[in-house]
Design a protein around this motif. Structure first.
Motif, PDB file in Angstrom:
ATOM      1  N   TYR A 156      -7.931   3.217   1.287  1.00  0.00           N
ATOM      2  CA  TYR A 156      -8.800   3.791   0.249  1.00  0.00           C
ATOM      3  C   TYR A 156     -10.032   4.418   0.883  1.00  0.00           C
ATOM      4  O   TYR A 156     -10.457   5.520   0.511  1.00  0.00           O
ATOM      5  CB  TYR A 156      -9.198   2.717  -0.753  1.00  0.00           C
ATOM      6  N   LYS A 196      -8.091  -1.615  -4.734  1.00  0.00           N
ATOM      7  CA  LYS A 196      -8.432  -0.260  -5.141  1.00  0.00           C
ATOM      8  C   LYS A 196      -7.159   0.538  -5.464  1.00  0.00           C
ATOM      9  O   LYS A 196      -6.064   0.241  -4.985  1.00  0.00           O
ATOM     10  CB  LYS A 196      -9.197   0.439  -4.018  1.00  0.00           C
ATOM     11  N   ARG A 197      -7.362   1.592  -6.268  1.00  0.00           N
ATOM     12  CA  ARG A 197      -6.280   2.526  -6.589  1.00  0.00           C
ATOM     13  C   ARG A 197      -6.794   3.943  -6.391  1.00  0.00           C
ATOM     14  O   ARG A 197      -7.971   4.226  -6.611  1.00  0.00           O
ATOM     15  CB  ARG A 197      -5.792   2.342  -8.032  1.00  0.00           C
ATOM     16  N   SER A 198      -5.886   4.816  -5.992  1.00  0.00           N
ATOM     17  CA  SER A 198      -6.283   6.206  -5.758  1.00  0.00           C
ATOM     18  C   SER A 198      -5.083   7.123  -5.903  1.00  0.00           C
ATOM     19  O   SER A 198      -3.949   6.719  -5.629  1.00  0.00           O
ATOM     20  CB  SER A 198      -6.884   6.357  -4.350  1.00  0.00           C
ATOM     21  N   CYS A 255       0.856  -1.177   0.000  1.00  0.00           N
ATOM     22  CA  CYS A 255       0.000   0.000   0.000  1.00  0.00           C
ATOM     23  C   CYS A 255       0.895   1.231   0.000  1.00  0.00           C
ATOM     24  O   CYS A 255       1.780   1.360   0.855  1.00  0.00           O
ATOM     25  CB  CYS A 255      -0.911   0.010   1.222  1.00  0.00           C
ATOM     26  N   GLN A 263      -3.026   7.580 -10.025  1.00  0.00           N
ATOM     27  CA  GLN A 263      -3.542   6.536  -9.147  1.00  0.00           C
ATOM     28  C   GLN A 263      -2.489   5.469  -8.865  1.00  0.00           C
ATOM     29  O   GLN A 263      -1.799   5.001  -9.780  1.00  0.00           O
ATOM     30  CB  GLN A 263      -4.786   5.903  -9.761  1.00  0.00           C
ATOM     31  N   VAL A 264      -2.383   5.105  -7.609  1.00  0.00           N
ATOM     32  CA  VAL A 264      -1.447   4.076  -7.170  1.00  0.00           C
ATOM     33  C   VAL A 264      -2.203   3.055  -6.309  1.00  0.00           C
ATOM     34  O   VAL A 264      -3.314   3.308  -5.841  1.00  0.00           O
ATOM     35  CB  VAL A 264      -0.274   4.673  -6.373  1.00  0.00           C
ATOM     36  N   ARG A 265      -1.570   1.913  -6.087  1.00  0.00           N
ATOM     37  CA  ARG A 265      -2.192   0.858  -5.278  1.00  0.00           C
ATOM     38  C   ARG A 265      -2.261   1.271  -3.806  1.00  0.00           C
ATOM     39  O   ARG A 265      -1.261   1.713  -3.220  1.00  0.00           O
ATOM     40  CB  ARG A 265      -1.396  -0.439  -5.405  1.00  0.00           C
ATOM     41  N   SER A 315      -5.901  -5.188  -1.562  1.00  0.00           N
ATOM     42  CA  SER A 315      -5.486  -3.897  -2.131  1.00  0.00           C
ATOM     43  C   SER A 315      -6.021  -3.797  -3.558  1.00  0.00           C
ATOM     44  O   SER A 315      -5.281  -3.536  -4.497  1.00  0.00           O
ATOM     45  CB  SER A 315      -3.960  -3.767  -2.128  1.00  0.00           C
TER      46      SER A 315
END
Length: 410
Positions: free
Chosen positions: A348, A328-330, A314, A340-342, A326
């Motif tokens: 998230y 999602k990405r943001s 993360c 956006q990264v992991r 993990s």
């Protein structure tokens, strides 16, 4: 001298003022002449040229000098009108330019390196010319005598250089991704510390002596801000470029960082905000969220009769997590992640919409950029690269600051 701070609308972008073409090979350096409508360029085509703006609005070379070897680096000192040109053969040549910028006289040659010169800095106070090269060497030579004062060798090609004129500290970036801080003396030097954080070769450095901040850009597409003056080893990561970061310039007045990458990307980062330091990645044999084993954890896989999972991290909390935890990405600009990264699922959920508001603006230079320099007082920037084109930009719509000198780039 008073400063005018202008608002920065989101739609503002760099304005291309002029485009200079004429070099027959890659342009390795381009420098704006302070208080003049002029540019000095050095190129792989073995020429150094001084371009002056004519009444027609076009730039034409007032000086065209051919060197013995391709030009790889350049430094210009305006008060003394001295130009230092590094070459592919390792030599540094010094010239003096006339007041009208129509004539250039050769002064001397410095046998600084055994291979390509990558960066040059001239110190008038000490009369030193400091340079780095592909011979894995940092050298400093006396401009009065032309003699070598000292050399420092490293294990990798030295790729970029910055210098603190008050303390005589030199920052040297190299192809291993390391930055070495040296204290230069008249005939010796000492290694103060090394900074490690990049995963690719360091391509550019910028030192701000006021806030004592060092910025480094690298082939891993990232920028790191090192808080040298804070003495706490604080390092902020900035990720928004999609290619090698080639040049940097920090605007101390507005707390903005301008960066350029080899794909033509121009970024302006807002550094006048409270940013968070990216966490160190944690190591674990199993997911720190669901406790499922990673694929190398043979014992736990055997005991639980499950297949091992791939390890991820993360970017917000640094925990070792599996793909399911993990998913999602943001973006998280306050930590420097503009795209956006992991992130793990719990991080998230903790990121609010306002936390995703960008803290940088990105623009397209529409040409390869290998070198950039700025005239901060006039809000001008010049870029050049392997496409043999030199572009002059008005950056005031983006950075929102110009010193009240009465200059109008238009």
């Amino acid at each position: 001298m008073a400063a005018e701070i202008h608002s920065r609308p989101q739609s503002s972008r760099p304005v291309l003022l002029s485009k200079i073409e004429g070099h027959q090979d890659a342009v390795t350096a381009a420098l704006l002449i302070p208080k003049e409508d002029g540019v000095i360029t050095a190129s792989e085509d073995r020429t150094i040229r001084v371009w002056l703006k004519r009444d027609s609005g076009q730039y034409w070379p007032s000086i065209y000098h051919t060197m013995a070897s391709p030009c790889s680096a350049m430094a210009y000192h305006h008060d003394s009108r001295r130009i230092f040109v590094g070459q592919d053969n390792g030599a540094v040549m010094e010239f003096h330019v006339s007041e009208d910028f129509n004539k250039m006289n050769f002064i001397k040659t410095y046998p600084a390196h055994q291979n390509r010169v990558t960066a040059i800095i001239f110190s008038l106070a000490t009369e030193w010319v400091i340079s780095t090269g592909h011979d894995k060497c940092v050298s400093w030579m006396c401009t009065r005598s032309g003699s070598m004062l000292g050399r420092h060798f490293s294990t990798s090609w030295a790729s970029c250089l910055q210098y603190d004129f008050d303390t005589q500290y030199a920052f040297v970036g190299d192809c291993s991704g390391q930055i070495t801080l040296l204290k230069l003396e008249q005939s010796s030097c000492s290694v103060i510390t090394t900074l490690k954080g990049h995963e690719g070769s360091v391509a550019c450095l910028w030192w701000d002596p006021i806030q004592r901040l060092l910025f480094s850009g690298a082939s891993d597409n990232s920028i790191i801000m090192w808080d040298i003056g804070g003495r706490k080893g604080r390092a902020l990561l900035l990720q928004g470029h999609h290619d090698r970061v080639q040049s940097l310039c920090y605007l101390q007045l507005t707390r903005q960082l301008v960066s350029c990458s080899s794909d033509g990307g121009i970024a302006v980062w807002n550094m006048d905000v409270s940013r968070e330091e990216a966490p160190q990645w944690l190591e674990s044999d199993s997911c720190q969220k669901c406790e499922q084993p990673f694929f190398w954890n043979i014992k736990q896989m055997w005991d639980t009769k499950t297949l091992g999972l791939r390890q991820h991290h993360c970017r917000k909390c640094g925990q070792a997590v599996c793909g399911k935890c993990s998913s999602k990405r943001s973006s998280y600009p306050v930590m420097g992640f503009e795209f956006q990264v992991r992130v793990c699922d719990s991080c998230y959920d903790s990121i609010k919409d306002e936390d995703r508001t960008s803290l940088a603006t990105f623009h397209e230079g529409k040409h390869n950029i290998s070198h950039m320099s700025m005239d901060v007082a006039r809000g001008l920037m010049v870029t050049c690269g392997t496409d043999r084109v030199v572009k002059i930009w008005d950056m005031t719509p983006v950075v929102g600051c110009s010193l009240a000198t009465g200059f109008s780039p238009h």
